[in-house]
Design a protein around this motif. Structure first.
Motif, PDB file in Angstrom:
ATOM      1  N   ASN A  39       0.811  -1.225   0.000  1.00  0.00           N
ATOM      2  CA  ASN A  39       0.000   0.000   0.000  1.00  0.00           C
ATOM      3  C   ASN A  39       0.843   1.274   0.000  1.00  0.00           C
ATOM      4  N   VAL A  40       1.947   1.233  -0.750  1.00  0.00           N
ATOM      5  CA  VAL A  40       2.801   2.406  -0.888  1.00  0.00           C
ATOM      6  C   VAL A  40       2.155   3.361  -1.896  1.00  0.00           C
ATOM      7  N   PRO A  41       2.031   4.653  -1.589  1.00  0.00           N
ATOM      8  CA  PRO A  41       1.428   5.605  -2.525  1.00  0.00           C
ATOM      9  C   PRO A  41       2.130   5.593  -3.880  1.00  0.00           C
ATOM     10  N   LYS A  42       1.348   5.676  -4.940  1.00  0.00           N
ATOM     11  CA  LYS A  42       1.894   5.593  -6.292  1.00  0.00           C
ATOM     12  C   LYS A  42       2.936   6.669  -6.562  1.00  0.00           C
ATOM     13  N   GLU A  43       2.748   7.864  -6.007  1.00  0.00           N
ATOM     14  CA  GLU A  43       3.688   8.951  -6.280  1.00  0.00           C
ATOM     15  C   GLU A  43       5.060   8.715  -5.661  1.00  0.00           C
ATOM     16  N   GLN A  44       5.157   7.760  -4.724  1.00  0.00           N
ATOM     17  CA  GLN A  44       6.443   7.436  -4.110  1.00  0.00           C
ATOM     18  C   GLN A  44       7.206   6.368  -4.893  1.00  0.00           C
ATOM     19  N   ALA A  45       6.532   5.738  -5.863  1.00  0.00           N
ATOM     20  CA  ALA A  45       7.159   4.635  -6.605  1.00  0.00           C
ATOM     21  C   ALA A  45       8.450   5.028  -7.313  1.00  0.00           C
ATOM     22  N   PRO A  46       8.521   6.197  -8.001  1.00  0.00           N
ATOM     23  CA  PRO A  46       9.780   6.539  -8.672  1.00  0.00           C
ATOM     24  C   PRO A  46      10.967   6.621  -7.718  1.00  0.00           C
ATOM     25  N   PHE A  47      10.754   7.241  -6.532  1.00  0.00           N
ATOM     26  CA  PHE A  47      11.844   7.338  -5.555  1.00  0.00           C
ATOM     27  C   PHE A  47      12.269   5.953  -5.071  1.00  0.00           C
ATOM     28  N   ILE A  48      11.295   5.114  -4.727  1.00  0.00           N
ATOM     29  CA  ILE A  48      11.602   3.788  -4.201  1.00  0.00           C
ATOM     30  C   ILE A  48      12.298   2.926  -5.252  1.00  0.00           C
ATOM     31  N   MET A  49      11.798   2.973  -6.492  1.00  0.00           N
ATOM     32  CA  MET A  49      12.418   2.179  -7.545  1.00  0.00           C
ATOM     33  C   MET A  49      13.815   2.693  -7.881  1.00  0.00           C
ATOM     34  N   ASN A  50      14.058   3.986  -7.674  1.00  0.00           N
ATOM     35  CA  ASN A  50      15.405   4.514  -7.885  1.00  0.00           C
ATOM     36  C   ASN A  50      16.356   4.017  -6.800  1.00  0.00           C
ATOM     37  N   VAL A  51      15.859   3.941  -5.556  1.00  0.00           N
ATOM     38  CA  VAL A  51      16.665   3.355  -4.486  1.00  0.00           C
ATOM     39  C   VAL A  51      16.944   1.886  -4.800  1.00  0.00           C
ATOM     40  N   PHE A  52      15.920   1.214  -5.322  1.00  0.00           N
ATOM     41  CA  PHE A  52      16.078  -0.186  -5.724  1.00  0.00           C
ATOM     42  C   PHE A  52      17.146  -0.307  -6.805  1.00  0.00           C
ATOM     43  N   ARG A  53      17.077   0.571  -7.795  1.00  0.00           N
ATOM     44  CA  ARG A  53      18.066   0.580  -8.875  1.00  0.00           C
ATOM     45  C   ARG A  53      19.458   0.916  -8.339  1.00  0.00           C
ATOM     46  N   MET A  54      19.506   1.666  -7.235  1.00  0.00           N
ATOM     47  CA  MET A  54      20.778   2.054  -6.640  1.00  0.00           C
ATOM     48  C   MET A  54      21.589   0.844  -6.206  1.00  0.00           C
ATOM     49  N   PHE A  55      20.908  -0.196  -5.724  1.00  0.00           N
ATOM     50  CA  PHE A  55      21.630  -1.399  -5.301  1.00  0.00           C
ATOM     51  C   PHE A  55      22.240  -2.114  -6.500  1.00  0.00           C
ATOM     52  N   PHE A  56      21.586  -1.983  -7.659  1.00  0.00           N
ATOM     53  CA  PHE A  56      22.170  -2.508  -8.890  1.00  0.00           C
ATOM     54  C   PHE A  56      23.443  -1.726  -9.223  1.00  0.00           C
ATOM     55  N   ALA A  57      23.377  -0.402  -9.056  1.00  0.00           N
ATOM     56  CA  ALA A  57      24.538   0.447  -9.324  1.00  0.00           C
ATOM     57  C   ALA A  57      25.673   0.172  -8.345  1.00  0.00           C
ATOM     58  N   LEU A  58      25.318  -0.105  -7.080  1.00  0.00           N
ATOM     59  CA  LEU A  58      26.343  -0.397  -6.077  1.00  0.00           C
ATOM     60  C   LEU A  58      27.225  -1.566  -6.510  1.00  0.00           C
ATOM     61  N   SER A  59      26.607  -2.552  -7.131  1.00  0.00           N
ATOM     62  CA  SER A  59      27.376  -3.710  -7.573  1.00  0.00           C
ATOM     63  C   SER A  59      28.413  -3.327  -8.627  1.00  0.00           C
ATOM     64  N   TRP A  60      28.093  -2.305  -9.409  1.00  0.00           N
ATOM     65  CA  TRP A  60      29.022  -1.867 -10.452  1.00  0.00           C
ATOM     66  C   TRP A  60      30.149  -0.992  -9.899  1.00  0.00           C
ATOM     67  N   THR A  61      30.040  -0.539  -8.665  1.00  0.00           N
ATOM     68  CA  THR A  61      31.133   0.234  -8.072  1.00  0.00           C
ATOM     69  C   THR A  61      32.335  -0.649  -7.784  1.00  0.00           C
ATOM     70  N   VAL A  62      32.082  -1.930  -7.549  1.00  0.00           N
ATOM     71  CA  VAL A  62      33.176  -2.850  -7.216  1.00  0.00           C
ATOM     72  C   VAL A  62      33.359  -3.942  -8.265  1.00  0.00           C
ATOM     73  N   GLY A  63      32.280  -4.288  -8.991  1.00  0.00           N
ATOM     74  CA  GLY A  63      32.331  -5.420  -9.901  1.00  0.00           C
ATOM     75  C   GLY A  63      33.409  -5.354 -10.964  1.00  0.00           C
ATOM     76  N   PRO A  64      33.458  -4.295 -11.795  1.00  0.00           N
ATOM     77  CA  PRO A  64      34.467  -4.251 -12.859  1.00  0.00           C
ATOM     78  C   PRO A  64      35.899  -4.280 -12.341  1.00  0.00           C
ATOM     79  N   ALA A  65      36.166  -3.590 -11.225  1.00  0.00           N
ATOM     80  CA  ALA A  65      37.520  -3.589 -10.672  1.00  0.00           C
ATOM     81  C   ALA A  65      37.912  -4.980 -10.163  1.00  0.00           C
ATOM     82  N   ILE A  66      36.974  -5.649  -9.471  1.00  0.00           N
ATOM     83  CA  ILE A  66      37.234  -7.018  -9.004  1.00  0.00           C
ATOM     84  C   ILE A  66      37.436  -7.945 -10.193  1.00  0.00           C
ATOM     85  N   ALA A  67      36.596  -7.766 -11.219  1.00  0.00           N
ATOM     86  CA  ALA A  67      36.709  -8.605 -12.412  1.00  0.00           C
ATOM     87  C   ALA A  67      38.058  -8.411 -13.099  1.00  0.00           C
ATOM     88  N   ALA A  68      38.530  -7.162 -13.147  1.00  0.00           N
ATOM     89  CA  ALA A  68      39.842  -6.891 -13.754  1.00  0.00           C
ATOM     90  C   ALA A  68      40.947  -7.604 -12.985  1.00  0.00           C
TER      91      ALA A  68
END
Length: 415
Positions: free
Chosen positions: A142-171
């Motif tokens: 029951n999260v208000p619809k207008e809050q969805a963009p902010f929440i999904m951006n935070v969700f997407r942020m965890f995807f971005a966090l993985s890229w802060t370390v992933g390429p360097a570790i992979a190298a």
């Protein structure tokens, strides 16, 4: 009076307390880490490790992209109608694990292409299905619809966090144990994701079922002018981005004289800035028109790709990556919510429609990279994909007016 920092902490704590979201954050990070281990080094694997030609590698990546589009589209329709998203995520995690085990040991072009199409094509559905699950979880909480963009951006942020370390570790892994060891680590990441989803993620009901007699085919949505225009722009930007992704490692190592570590660091810089930028963009998305933000993101992307042409030393790329972070924070951060609002009654289809438009763009980019890299040097390839990004911006601006008109009469494509 609450400070801005206090409000931010309060909002982030609220997101963390949404049921299932801590597990979703972890799964999103794991899938992102898996992708960040492979994507920056894919052209080095195909061209330098396997010995593919530029055109052969472009065709190989195209096969993998087509597999992702075809299989994820089938999965999306099933997920919105009948199949459990948890079961789908278990299946896609398993195929990802098996696919990268195959990449670790197989060096035959045909076998690699089959693995890429079938197994990694299936694994491509992991992210859109996970994000569709997250949007449905918001509905049930029951999260208000207008809050969805902010929440999904935070969700997407965890995807971005993985890229802060992933390429360097992979190298580092690539330098220490080669592609075989690297791909086994990717397979292990998918294995961990499989365990997390299997034991800790709950099944949740679909938020809406499509009425009988109403077409659920992708074509019925794509025919809507405002959806088609925005998807076309997304496809063009994805094409530019995929050419850049494949071209940059070759440009750095063969034109600028850099090495694999330079490549890893270059791809690790943007996510460092993406994390705070995504939070900021998410908050803006609750106050400003998402269409305006998307257009700003496309404009930044066009500027970034154009400036890349003037680089003549590897270190000069580092500050440019801040622009990359800015455009990704917008175009990838709020794009999911932006497109999900087009088809709110079919979240899986909406998410996959956007994802597939970018996958089709990737496919075009893969083919273009192979042809362009064969015909000109890696430095001049930059000019071509910068033009792609500029055309994408123009397309978005033109069709943005159509979308606003559609809003008044059709509420983002709802009949």
């Amino acid at each position: 009076m609450r400070t801005g920092e206090g409000i931010m902490k309060e909002r982030l704590l609220f997101v963390w307390k949404i049921p299932s979201f801590p597990i979703l954050f972890l799964a999103n990070f794991i899938f992102g880490l898996s992708m960040s281990f492979f994507a920056p080094f894919s052209s080095l694997f195909g061209i330098d490790e396997v010995g593919m030609s530029n055109i052969g590698f472009g065709l190989f990546m195209t096969i993998m992209a087509i597999g992702g589009v075809v299989i994820s589209t089938i999965i999306a329709k099933k997920s919105d109608m009948q199949l459990s998203r948890k079961k789908i995520l278990i299946f896609t995690s398993l195929t990802g694990m098996l696919g990268y085990i195959g990449f670790a040991f197989v060096r035959d072009y045909v076998l690699l292409a089959i693995i890429a199409f079938v197994l990694l094509g299936s694994a491509a559905a992991s992210v859109p299905q996970l994000w569709a699950y997250a949007r449905e979880a918001l509905h049930h909480a029951n999260v208000p619809k207008e809050q969805a963009p902010f929440i999904m951006n935070v969700f997407r942020m965890f995807f971005a966090l993985s890229w802060t370390v992933g390429p360097a570790i992979a190298a580092w892994l690539l330098a220490a144990i080669g592609f075989k060891g690297l791909f086994l680590f990717v397979a292990a990441s998918y294995g961990i994701g499989l365990v997390v989803i299997l034991f800790f993620l709950k099944d949740i009901p679909k938020i809406a079922t499509v009425k009988k007699g109403v077409s659920t085919g992708v074509a019925s949505y794509v025919r809507k002018p405002h959806i088609f225009g925005n998807l076309a722009a997304a496809m063009l930007l994805a094409a530019a981005t995929s050419i850049h992704m494949l071209n940059a490692p070759q440009f750095v190592t063969k034109v600028l004289g850099g090495n694999e570590l330079d490549v890893g660091l270059i791809f690790s810089v943007p996510p460092i800035f993406e994390v705070p930028m995504m939070i900021a963009v998410g908050m803006l998305a609750t106050k400003l028109d998402n269409g305006l933000l998307i257009r700003i993101g496309f404009a930044i992307a066009a500027i970034y790709f154009s400036l890349f042409f003037f680089v003549n030393e590897p270190w000069q790329i580092y500050p440019l990556q801040i622009l990359s972070a800015a455009q990704v924070s917008i175009t990838s951060g709020i794009a999911i919510s932006y497109f999900q609002d087009f088809i709110p009654q079919a979240q899986g289809t909406a998410t996959t429609l956007y994802m597939n438009s970018t996958q089709i763009g990737n496919t075009v980019g893969y083919l273009m990279f192979g042809v362009l890299a064969e015909a000109m040097n890696y430095g001049n390839v930059i000019i071509i994909y910068a033009i792609f990004a500029i055309i994408a911006l123009v397309c978005l601006i033109l069709f943005g007016k159509e979308k606003q008109s559609a809003n008044k009469s059709a509420s983002f494509g709802m009949d």
